[in-house]
Design an enzyme around this catalytic site. Structure first.
Site, PDB file in Angstrom:
ATOM      1  N   TYR A 171     -28.871 -36.012  14.294  1.00 16.74           N
ATOM      2  CA  TYR A 171     -28.825 -34.515  14.018  1.00 16.74           C
ATOM      3  C   TYR A 171     -28.163 -34.028  15.134  1.00 16.74           C
ATOM      4  CZ  TYR A 171     -29.629 -29.999  11.953  1.00 16.74           C
ATOM      5  OH  TYR A 171     -29.543 -28.916  11.267  1.00 16.74           O
ATOM      6  N   ARG A 224     -19.796 -23.406   6.789  1.00 12.69           N
ATOM      7  CA  ARG A 224     -20.045 -22.906   8.226  1.00 12.69           C
ATOM      8  C   ARG A 224     -20.973 -24.229   8.820  1.00 12.69           C
ATOM      9  NH1 ARG A 224     -23.657 -21.233  11.511  1.00 12.69           N
ATOM     10  NH2 ARG A 224     -25.070 -21.494   9.762  1.00 12.69           N
ATOM     11  N   LYS A 242     -30.710 -33.660   7.588  1.00 12.81           N
ATOM     12  CA  LYS A 242     -32.044 -32.776   7.317  1.00 12.81           C
ATOM     13  C   LYS A 242     -32.886 -33.543   6.776  1.00 12.81           C
ATOM     14  CE  LYS A 242     -30.617 -28.387   9.180  1.00 12.81           C
ATOM     15  NZ  LYS A 242     -31.543 -27.578   9.877  1.00 12.81           N
ATOM     16  N   GLU A 314     -28.172 -24.774   3.355  1.00 13.69           N
ATOM     17  CA  GLU A 314     -27.843 -25.197   4.528  1.00 13.69           C
ATOM     18  C   GLU A 314     -26.293 -24.813   4.887  1.00 13.69           C
ATOM     19  OE1 GLU A 314     -29.456 -26.016   8.205  1.00 13.69           O
ATOM     20  OE2 GLU A 314     -30.640 -26.542   6.437  1.00 13.69           O
ATOM     21  N   ASP A 315     -26.205 -24.110   5.981  1.00 13.20           N
ATOM     22  CA  ASP A 315     -24.629 -24.135   6.413  1.00 13.20           C
ATOM     23  C   ASP A 315     -23.775 -23.111   5.476  1.00 13.20           C
ATOM     24  OD1 ASP A 315     -25.690 -24.978   8.839  1.00 13.20           O
ATOM     25  OD2 ASP A 315     -24.586 -26.746   9.150  1.00 13.20           O
ATOM     26  N   ASP A 337     -32.428 -22.226   5.865  1.00 15.20           N
ATOM     27  CA  ASP A 337     -32.802 -22.691   7.143  1.00 15.20           C
ATOM     28  C   ASP A 337     -32.115 -22.034   8.411  1.00 15.20           C
ATOM     29  OD1 ASP A 337     -34.226 -24.288   8.760  1.00 15.20           O
ATOM     30  OD2 ASP A 337     -32.618 -25.534   9.112  1.00 15.20           O
ATOM     31  N   ASP A 338     -30.958 -21.606   8.039  1.00 11.64           N
ATOM     32  CA  ASP A 338     -29.909 -20.869   8.971  1.00 11.64           C
ATOM     33  C   ASP A 338     -30.770 -19.586   9.180  1.00 11.64           C
ATOM     34  OD1 ASP A 338     -27.960 -23.078   9.478  1.00 11.64           O
ATOM     35  OD2 ASP A 338     -27.707 -22.529   7.217  1.00 11.64           O
ATOM     36  N   ASN A 479     -25.004 -24.072  18.210  1.00  5.99           N
ATOM     37  CA  ASN A 479     -24.798 -25.556  18.232  1.00  5.99           C
ATOM     38  C   ASN A 479     -23.244 -25.900  17.737  1.00  5.99           C
ATOM     39  OD1 ASN A 479     -27.570 -26.844  18.868  1.00  5.99           O
ATOM     40  ND2 ASN A 479     -28.258 -25.719  16.673  1.00  5.99           N
ATOM     41  N   ASN A 523     -34.992 -26.113  18.185  1.00  3.75           N
ATOM     42  CA  ASN A 523     -34.781 -26.764  17.135  1.00  3.75           C
ATOM     43  C   ASN A 523     -35.187 -26.702  15.875  1.00  3.75           C
ATOM     44  OD1 ASN A 523     -33.828 -29.096  15.582  1.00  3.75           O
ATOM     45  ND2 ASN A 523     -33.132 -30.350  17.262  1.00  3.75           N
TER      46      ASN A 523
END
Length: 623
Positions: A171, A224, A242, A314-315, A337-338, A479, A523
């Site tokens: 990750y 992203r 993930k 995610e992202d 999750d973000d 990150n 994290n």
């Protein structure tokens, strides 16, 4: 009669009599002897008879993955149908050089393996030795992905036993580089790719995936990726990574996890010109075309996998992330999750830090650099927790939280020009342009970076925080490491050892004035595996903010007070499966409390139940 020498790696599907009816159960090619014959007993082992939920809150344990330590016997009703070379090429059942003499004879492996027989522990030691020889992190990443593709149990055993060393490889930060170079290192599909060309066919595509009992989907559109921007189709590395952590850290079965990338194009000119780019070569679709594709996807997921499949966004870009979460959180078991995972892990760190510093959450003043999905998500969860603790309306607790974006401090005079998700954070104050001036004006006790821009917590900013606070809390969350707002060394040095520091990417311990400080890592891997496990074991049908608060409080409770002196506000990752079990239990308890759980009756001891549902990667014996 079925030949024992059949060399197909397909499953044998049996129809077994069960409780007066007939239930079709897909069994592994060799399953545990339940002590006599097999029909109903075998079906019960698969977790699909008499309406009883199997481990994981309803999804049958098709491959016996939850019973991985039991010996597997061939019986008249379950015939071994994978053997020889096919068995060595099946990552779910391959053990490599760990096959015993008896197994090599029974499964036609004689001569296909070197004569030495190595235990799983020795295999693990050998691979770790090899990994440590690689100097380039991406080489370690590729070696681990190769291992996952040939020996699944050994991959997860390795990751579980060496989680602190290997987490940065599978990750952040290494997965970021893997995504950037995904077109060059792509070997074989590890999930589903759905593109604009597939509109009208998404349900059909989901049916192409060989597994039927999916419990969690991690999906991205690649816009992203971490702090790296639009990587298009190459963002697949994120869902794959993930879900590896869902299994290793949260104990979900690998066969129950599905990574998906939705390819709507990319605005990254370098990728569009790259001959090795694996995605659609067009600009990103937006508006109605994008919304219709995502709507078809979400409806197809529910139709194919049911109400209780967890969809983790995610992202996604800010403009889509909030809209998708708002649109689907009330109709699906959906989670971003973000926005939510990051918020939960940061809130846990703050609760833990205040145990070290002293004071209550509602007594703090927060300043954020970054007002995107992560920043506003964290801010909202902090406001909700303060509201819960003080019984004050959330509109009041928001006033203790200030955000800075690219145009400066978010204030009321900017209200008309703000995006909708920033408007709740526009408070009465004169305009302030820079972060340093914002620190001086607001006088925060907590400084949080979620900007995606590195080196923005300058020496002057951190010195100002240290002059205002005896123990300033500094969280540099962006990150990968190159995008972190400051390094651990900078945080401790520029505050003269006063800072309580945590970051999104890992940093090594820092020695300052003869004292060693251990930076925490905020994290998301602390939260989402346990959260997902809790949702699944309770059979939850929706994700509620109360579950996120419960997850934060459970994580904070696992921090070790003896580590506070070193500055470590999070528990060690070496205990992550225990931590995930406690988080899962707290999340499940909240689901039952809110009436959102469908797995009934409620288990008496949710922590023990969560632990009992966790996948074990220990080799089984084949006979």
């Amino acid at each position: 009669m079925i030949s024992l020498r059949r060399r197909s790696c397909h499953l044998l599907r049996l129809v077994l009599s069960c409780g007066g009816g007939r239930t079709s159960c897909a069994l592994p090619e060799s399953t545990a002897d339940m002590g006599g014959g097999g029909g109903p007993a075998a079906a019960a082992a698969a977790g699909c008879c008499n309406g009883k939920a199997g481990p994981g809150g309803g999804t049958g344990d098709v491959y016996g993955e939850d019973r991985a330590t039991e010996d597997q016997l061939i019986t008249p009703w379950a015939v071994s149908v994978a053997s020889g070379y096919n068995l060595l090429r099946d990552p779910r059942h391959n053990k490599g050089s760990a096959f015993s003499e008896k197994e090599r004879d029974a499964h036609y492996l004689r001569g296909l393996l070197p004569p030495a027989i190595l235990s799983q522990e020795l295999q693990e030691k050998r691979i770790m030795h090899t990994l440590r020889q690689y100097k380039v992190p991406l080489q370690r990443y590729m070696a681990l992905m190769d291992l996952q593709e040939r020996n699944e149990k050994l991959f997860y055993k390795l990751l579980i036993d060496n989680v602190e060393e290997l987490l940065p490889v599978v990750y952040t930060p290494t997965v970021g580089e893997a995504c950037q170079k995904y077109g060059s290192i792509f070997r074989r599909p590890q999930g589903l790719f759905i593109s604009l060309k597939d509109k009208g066919k998404i349900l059909e595509i989901l049916k192409n995936w060989p597994e039927r009992n999916i419990q969690v989907i991690v999906v991205t559109d690649g816009e992203r990726i971490l702090g790296l921007g639009d990587l298009g189709c190459q963002g697949m590395g994120i869902p794959v990574g993930k879900l590896s952590l869902y299994t290793a850290l949260g104990g979900l079965r690998p066969s129950a996890c599905l990574p998906i990338t939705i390819d709507v194009g990319t605005n990254n000119e370098e990728l569009l010109k790259d001959e090795f780019y694996i995605g659609l070569r067009q600009k990103r679709a937006t508006g109605q075309e994008y919304a219709e594709l995502l709507d078809e996807f979400m409806n197809a997921v529910k139709q194919n996998y049911g109400e209780k499949v967890l969809v983790q966004f995610e992202d996604f870009g800010n403009h889509n992330a909030f809209e998708l979460l708002t649109k689907y959180r009330h109709t699906h078991l959906a989670f971003n999750d973000d926005i939510q995972g990051t918020a939960s892990v940061v809130l846990a760190g703050l609760i833990s830090a205040l145990r070290a510093v002293g004071g209550k959450l509602a007594e703090q003043k927060f300043l954020f650099l970054g007002a995107g999905e992560a920043g506003t998500g964290i801010a909202e969860l902090i406001a909700l927790e303060m509201s819960k603790q003080t019984k004050a309306p959330v509109e009041e607790t928001r006033k203790k939280i200030w955000l800075v974006d690219s145009k400066g401090l978010i204030v009321r005079s900017r209200l008309e020009s703000l995006q909708h998700f920033k408007k709740p954070w526009a408070h009465e104050h004169e305009p302030v342009k820079t972060l340093l001036d914002s620190v001086k004006a607001i006088k925060p006790t907590v400084l949080i970076g979620s900007s995606g821009v590195g080196k923005t917590f300058t020496k002057e900013v951190l010195e100002a925080m240290a002059s205002l606070n005896e123990k300033p809390i500094i969280l540099a969350l962006s990150n990968p490491t190159s995008q972190s707002e400051c390094t651990a060394e900078e945080a401790y040095t520029w505050t003269k050892g006063k800072a309580i520091f945590a970051s999104g990417s890992p940093f090594d311990p820092v020695n300052y004035n003869g004292k060693t400080y251990v930076p925490g890592q905020a994290n998301n891997a602390y939260i989402f595996p346990g959260l997902g496990l809790g949702l699944i074991i309770s059979g939850a049908i929706r994700v509620n903010d109360g579950m996120l608060l419960a997850a934060s409080e459970a994580l904070a409770s696992q921090a070790i007070p003896g580590n506070f002196e070193k500055g470590l506000i999070y528990p060690p990752f070496s205990n992550i499966r225990k931590i995930s079990a406690h988080i899962a239990a707290s999340v499940a308890a909240k689901a039952y409390e809110l009436g959102l759980a469908s797995h009934l009756p409620r288990p008496k001891d949710l922590v023990k139940y969560a632990e009992s549902c966790m996948y074990s990667p220990v080799y089984r014996n084949y006979r």
